[in-house]
Design a protein around this motif. Sequence first.
Motif, PDB file in Angstrom:
ATOM      1  N   ASN A 100       0.823  -1.220   0.000  1.00  0.00           N
ATOM      2  CA  ASN A 100       0.000   0.000   0.000  1.00  0.00           C
ATOM      3  C   ASN A 100       0.860   1.275   0.000  1.00  0.00           C
ATOM      4  O   ASN A 100       0.777   2.091   0.926  1.00  0.00           O
ATOM      5  N   PRO A 101       1.668   1.478  -1.029  1.00  0.00           N
ATOM      6  CA  PRO A 101       2.542   2.650  -1.065  1.00  0.00           C
ATOM      7  C   PRO A 101       1.752   3.951  -1.208  1.00  0.00           C
ATOM      8  O   PRO A 101       0.686   3.959  -1.830  1.00  0.00           O
ATOM      9  N   PRO A 102       2.276   5.042  -0.647  1.00  0.00           N
ATOM     10  CA  PRO A 102       1.580   6.330  -0.730  1.00  0.00           C
ATOM     11  C   PRO A 102       1.842   7.027  -2.063  1.00  0.00           C
ATOM     12  O   PRO A 102       2.560   8.021  -2.138  1.00  0.00           O
ATOM     13  N   ILE A 103       1.256   6.497  -3.146  1.00  0.00           N
ATOM     14  CA  ILE A 103       1.517   7.072  -4.467  1.00  0.00           C
ATOM     15  C   ILE A 103       0.258   7.637  -5.130  1.00  0.00           C
ATOM     16  O   ILE A 103       0.236   7.880  -6.323  1.00  0.00           O
ATOM     17  N   GLY A 104      -0.773   7.831  -4.341  1.00  0.00           N
ATOM     18  CA  GLY A 104      -1.974   8.477  -4.876  1.00  0.00           C
ATOM     19  C   GLY A 104      -2.795   7.599  -5.793  1.00  0.00           C
ATOM     20  O   GLY A 104      -3.380   8.085  -6.747  1.00  0.00           O
ATOM     21  N   GLY A 105      -2.835   6.317  -5.543  1.00  0.00           N
ATOM     22  CA  GLY A 105      -3.630   5.412  -6.351  1.00  0.00           C
ATOM     23  C   GLY A 105      -3.878   4.121  -5.602  1.00  0.00           C
ATOM     24  O   GLY A 105      -3.316   3.885  -4.537  1.00  0.00           O
ATOM     25  N   ASP A 106      -4.714   3.291  -6.188  1.00  0.00           N
ATOM     26  CA  ASP A 106      -5.027   2.003  -5.583  1.00  0.00           C
ATOM     27  C   ASP A 106      -4.008   0.980  -6.079  1.00  0.00           C
ATOM     28  O   ASP A 106      -4.221   0.290  -7.071  1.00  0.00           O
ATOM     29  N   VAL A 107      -2.874   0.915  -5.395  1.00  0.00           N
ATOM     30  CA  VAL A 107      -1.776   0.028  -5.762  1.00  0.00           C
ATOM     31  C   VAL A 107      -1.488  -0.894  -4.581  1.00  0.00           C
ATOM     32  O   VAL A 107      -1.224  -0.412  -3.472  1.00  0.00           O
ATOM     33  N   GLU A 108      -1.536  -2.181  -4.813  1.00  0.00           N
ATOM     34  CA  GLU A 108      -1.306  -3.145  -3.731  1.00  0.00           C
ATOM     35  C   GLU A 108       0.113  -3.046  -3.184  1.00  0.00           C
ATOM     36  O   GLU A 108       0.329  -3.064  -1.980  1.00  0.00           O
ATOM     37  N   ALA A 109       1.099  -2.946  -4.098  1.00  0.00           N
ATOM     38  CA  ALA A 109       2.494  -2.907  -3.655  1.00  0.00           C
ATOM     39  C   ALA A 109       3.385  -2.400  -4.772  1.00  0.00           C
ATOM     40  O   ALA A 109       3.034  -2.486  -5.946  1.00  0.00           O
ATOM     41  N   VAL A 110       4.516  -1.861  -4.380  1.00  0.00           N
ATOM     42  CA  VAL A 110       5.604  -1.571  -5.319  1.00  0.00           C
ATOM     43  C   VAL A 110       6.789  -2.412  -4.857  1.00  0.00           C
ATOM     44  O   VAL A 110       6.963  -2.640  -3.669  1.00  0.00           O
ATOM     45  N   ALA A 111       7.580  -2.889  -5.818  1.00  0.00           N
ATOM     46  CA  ALA A 111       8.675  -3.783  -5.445  1.00  0.00           C
ATOM     47  C   ALA A 111       9.920  -3.498  -6.258  1.00  0.00           C
ATOM     48  O   ALA A 111       9.852  -3.021  -7.398  1.00  0.00           O
ATOM     49  N   VAL A 112      11.044  -3.807  -5.648  1.00  0.00           N
ATOM     50  CA  VAL A 112      12.342  -3.753  -6.304  1.00  0.00           C
ATOM     51  C   VAL A 112      12.934  -5.150  -6.209  1.00  0.00           C
ATOM     52  O   VAL A 112      12.895  -5.768  -5.143  1.00  0.00           O
ATOM     53  N   VAL A 113      13.467  -5.641  -7.324  1.00  0.00           N
ATOM     54  CA  VAL A 113      14.117  -6.945  -7.349  1.00  0.00           C
ATOM     55  C   VAL A 113      15.570  -6.737  -7.741  1.00  0.00           C
ATOM     56  O   VAL A 113      15.860  -6.134  -8.775  1.00  0.00           O
ATOM     57  N   LEU A 114      16.471  -7.216  -6.884  1.00  0.00           N
ATOM     58  CA  LEU A 114      17.906  -7.135  -7.152  1.00  0.00           C
ATOM     59  C   LEU A 114      18.493  -8.531  -7.099  1.00  0.00           C
ATOM     60  O   LEU A 114      18.055  -9.367  -6.306  1.00  0.00           O
TER      61      LEU A 114
END
Length: 124
Positions: A100-114
């Motif tokens: 639930n990132p604070p990006i002003g939309g209905d987004v479940e998650a943001v992720a980074v893969v390294l």
Amino acid sequence: MGQIQLQNIRVYAHHGCLKEETSIGSDYRVDLKVDAQLAKAAKSDDLADTVDYVHLNHIVKEEMATPSKLLEHVGQRIIQRIFKELSIVERVEVRVAKINPPIGGDVEAVAVVLSSSLPNFGNQ
């Protein structure tokens, strides 16, 4: 070669570029894959011959507890610690997701893969 996976490590942490993110914090999910030679452990049935997933979980939780602005930075710290502390590991892939990132939309998650392999680790 074999692979140890830790899936859906759930932590509450204080990462982000916004002041509110670092003061309030939020929920995160970390997925981890490590490649290592596991044939010896498969024969010996001895914890000393494998990658201890309790140790991996400990590394993830400690690094997630240290605030960073970027998920990339947290992920790289996790990779560095694994290579430093677990000599049997040859490759690491880590996925760090903010729920639930604070990006002003209905987004479940943001992720980074390294990911990083031991021979290439020093070049990153």
